[in-house]
Design a protein around this motif. Sequence first.
Motif, PDB file in Angstrom:
ATOM      1  N   LEU A  92       0.835  -1.202   0.000  1.00 49.06           N
ATOM      2  CA  LEU A  92       0.000   0.000   0.000  1.00 49.06           C
ATOM      3  C   LEU A  92       0.871   1.255   0.000  1.00 49.06           C
ATOM      4  O   LEU A  92       0.611   2.202  -0.751  1.00 49.06           O
ATOM      5  CB  LEU A  92      -0.928  -0.011   1.221  1.00 49.06           C
ATOM      6  CG  LEU A  92      -1.834   1.189   1.402  1.00 49.06           C
ATOM      7  CD1 LEU A  92      -2.811   1.308   0.242  1.00 49.06           C
ATOM      8  CD2 LEU A  92      -2.597   1.081   2.707  1.00 49.06           C
ATOM      9  N   MET A  93       1.921   1.267   0.821  1.00 58.64           N
ATOM     10  CA  MET A  93       2.808   2.422   0.881  1.00 58.64           C
ATOM     11  C   MET A  93       3.534   2.609  -0.457  1.00 58.64           C
ATOM     12  O   MET A  93       3.641   3.732  -0.951  1.00 58.64           O
ATOM     13  CB  MET A  93       3.818   2.247   2.001  1.00 58.64           C
ATOM     14  CG  MET A  93       4.851   3.358   2.087  1.00 58.64           C
ATOM     15  SD  MET A  93       4.147   4.966   2.429  1.00 58.64           S
ATOM     16  CE  MET A  93       3.833   4.800   4.161  1.00 58.64           C
ATOM     17  N   ARG A  94       4.001   1.524  -1.041  1.00 57.18           N
ATOM     18  CA  ARG A  94       4.686   1.621  -2.338  1.00 57.18           C
ATOM     19  C   ARG A  94       3.766   2.216  -3.394  1.00 57.18           C
ATOM     20  O   ARG A  94       4.179   3.064  -4.177  1.00 57.18           O
ATOM     21  CB  ARG A  94       5.177   0.254  -2.792  1.00 57.18           C
ATOM     22  CG  ARG A  94       6.429  -0.160  -2.074  1.00 57.18           C
ATOM     23  CD  ARG A  94       7.016  -1.408  -2.696  1.00 57.18           C
ATOM     24  NE  ARG A  94       7.300  -2.309  -1.586  1.00 57.18           N
ATOM     25  CZ  ARG A  94       7.023  -3.567  -1.528  1.00 57.18           C
ATOM     26  NH1 ARG A  94       6.454  -4.171  -2.532  1.00 57.18           N
ATOM     27  NH2 ARG A  94       7.306  -4.272  -0.469  1.00 57.18           N
ATOM     28  N   GLU A  95       2.517   1.770  -3.407  1.00 53.89           N
ATOM     29  CA  GLU A  95       1.555   2.291  -4.379  1.00 53.89           C
ATOM     30  C   GLU A  95       1.305   3.782  -4.162  1.00 53.89           C
ATOM     31  O   GLU A  95       1.209   4.555  -5.113  1.00 53.89           O
ATOM     32  CB  GLU A  95       0.248   1.508  -4.301  1.00 53.89           C
ATOM     33  CG  GLU A  95       0.365   0.092  -4.808  1.00 53.89           C
ATOM     34  CD  GLU A  95      -0.834  -0.769  -4.489  1.00 53.89           C
ATOM     35  OE1 GLU A  95      -1.819  -0.270  -3.891  1.00 53.89           O
ATOM     36  OE2 GLU A  95      -0.788  -1.972  -4.819  1.00 53.89           O
ATOM     37  N   ARG A  96       1.210   4.202  -2.881  1.00 52.51           N
ATOM     38  CA  ARG A  96       0.975   5.615  -2.587  1.00 52.51           C
ATOM     39  C   ARG A  96       2.172   6.479  -3.002  1.00 52.51           C
ATOM     40  O   ARG A  96       2.003   7.592  -3.477  1.00 52.51           O
ATOM     41  CB  ARG A  96       0.683   5.814  -1.103  1.00 52.51           C
ATOM     42  CG  ARG A  96      -0.675   5.257  -0.711  1.00 52.51           C
ATOM     43  CD  ARG A  96      -1.001   5.560   0.705  1.00 52.51           C
ATOM     44  NE  ARG A  96      -1.287   6.983   0.837  1.00 52.51           N
ATOM     45  CZ  ARG A  96      -1.574   7.582   1.973  1.00 52.51           C
ATOM     46  NH1 ARG A  96      -1.603   6.886   3.080  1.00 52.51           N
ATOM     47  NH2 ARG A  96      -1.816   8.870   2.022  1.00 52.51           N
ATOM     48  N   ILE A  97       3.375   5.949  -2.808  1.00 53.35           N
ATOM     49  CA  ILE A  97       4.565   6.710  -3.167  1.00 53.35           C
ATOM     50  C   ILE A  97       4.665   6.853  -4.675  1.00 53.35           C
ATOM     51  O   ILE A  97       4.940   7.940  -5.190  1.00 53.35           O
ATOM     52  CB  ILE A  97       5.836   6.027  -2.589  1.00 53.35           C
ATOM     53  CG1 ILE A  97       5.849   6.169  -1.070  1.00 53.35           C
ATOM     54  CG2 ILE A  97       7.101   6.617  -3.199  1.00 53.35           C
ATOM     55  CD1 ILE A  97       6.910   5.348  -0.377  1.00 53.35           C
ATOM     56  N   VAL A  98       4.409   5.785  -5.406  1.00 53.21           N
ATOM     57  CA  VAL A  98       4.503   5.808  -6.859  1.00 53.21           C
ATOM     58  C   VAL A  98       3.451   6.737  -7.454  1.00 53.21           C
ATOM     59  O   VAL A  98       3.734   7.497  -8.367  1.00 53.21           O
ATOM     60  CB  VAL A  98       4.377   4.381  -7.446  1.00 53.21           C
ATOM     61  CG1 VAL A  98       4.226   4.406  -8.945  1.00 53.21           C
ATOM     62  CG2 VAL A  98       5.577   3.556  -7.054  1.00 53.21           C
ATOM     63  N   SER A  99       2.232   6.699  -6.893  1.00 48.14           N
ATOM     64  CA  SER A  99       1.154   7.523  -7.446  1.00 48.14           C
ATOM     65  C   SER A  99       1.201   8.956  -6.933  1.00 48.14           C
ATOM     66  O   SER A  99       0.441   9.797  -7.389  1.00 48.14           O
ATOM     67  CB  SER A  99      -0.202   6.897  -7.119  1.00 48.14           C
ATOM     68  OG  SER A  99      -0.487   6.993  -5.736  1.00 48.14           O
ATOM     69  N   GLY A 100       2.058   9.229  -5.970  1.00 45.63           N
ATOM     70  CA  GLY A 100       2.205  10.586  -5.479  1.00 45.63           C
ATOM     71  C   GLY A 100       1.184  10.998  -4.435  1.00 45.63           C
ATOM     72  O   GLY A 100       0.937  12.170  -4.222  1.00 45.63           O
ATOM     73  N   GLY A 101       0.584  10.076  -3.744  1.00 43.90           N
ATOM     74  CA  GLY A 101      -0.284  10.527  -2.680  1.00 43.90           C
ATOM     75  C   GLY A 101      -1.315   9.579  -2.333  1.00 43.90           C
ATOM     76  O   GLY A 101      -2.080   9.608  -1.504  1.00 43.90           O
TER      77      GLY A 101
END
Length: 101
Positions: A92-101
Amino acid sequence: MREPKAGTLTRADLADVVHDEIGLSRAESANVVERILHHMCAALADGENVKISGFGSFILRDKGERIGRNPKTGVEVPIAPRRVLTFRASQLMRERIVSGG
């Protein structure tokens, strides 16, 4: 939730978020942050890994002795065994970092 400042997130920033979001006094908010960090550090010092769902895991790893090389002189030197701390972000954190928020 307020926008994070550019740069580094500090303990004081975390305490401010607790104060703003939960409504505790500033002193109580700082105390909550300190207690959480204290418990995390104590668990790691006791050899336990720390997993925060949706955030990531702090994992202790024992590295064995190995031979290293002084980059300046090229001389081989033994590197003592040691324990290292690594962080592995949750999916979940990786996805948030890649998508920018």
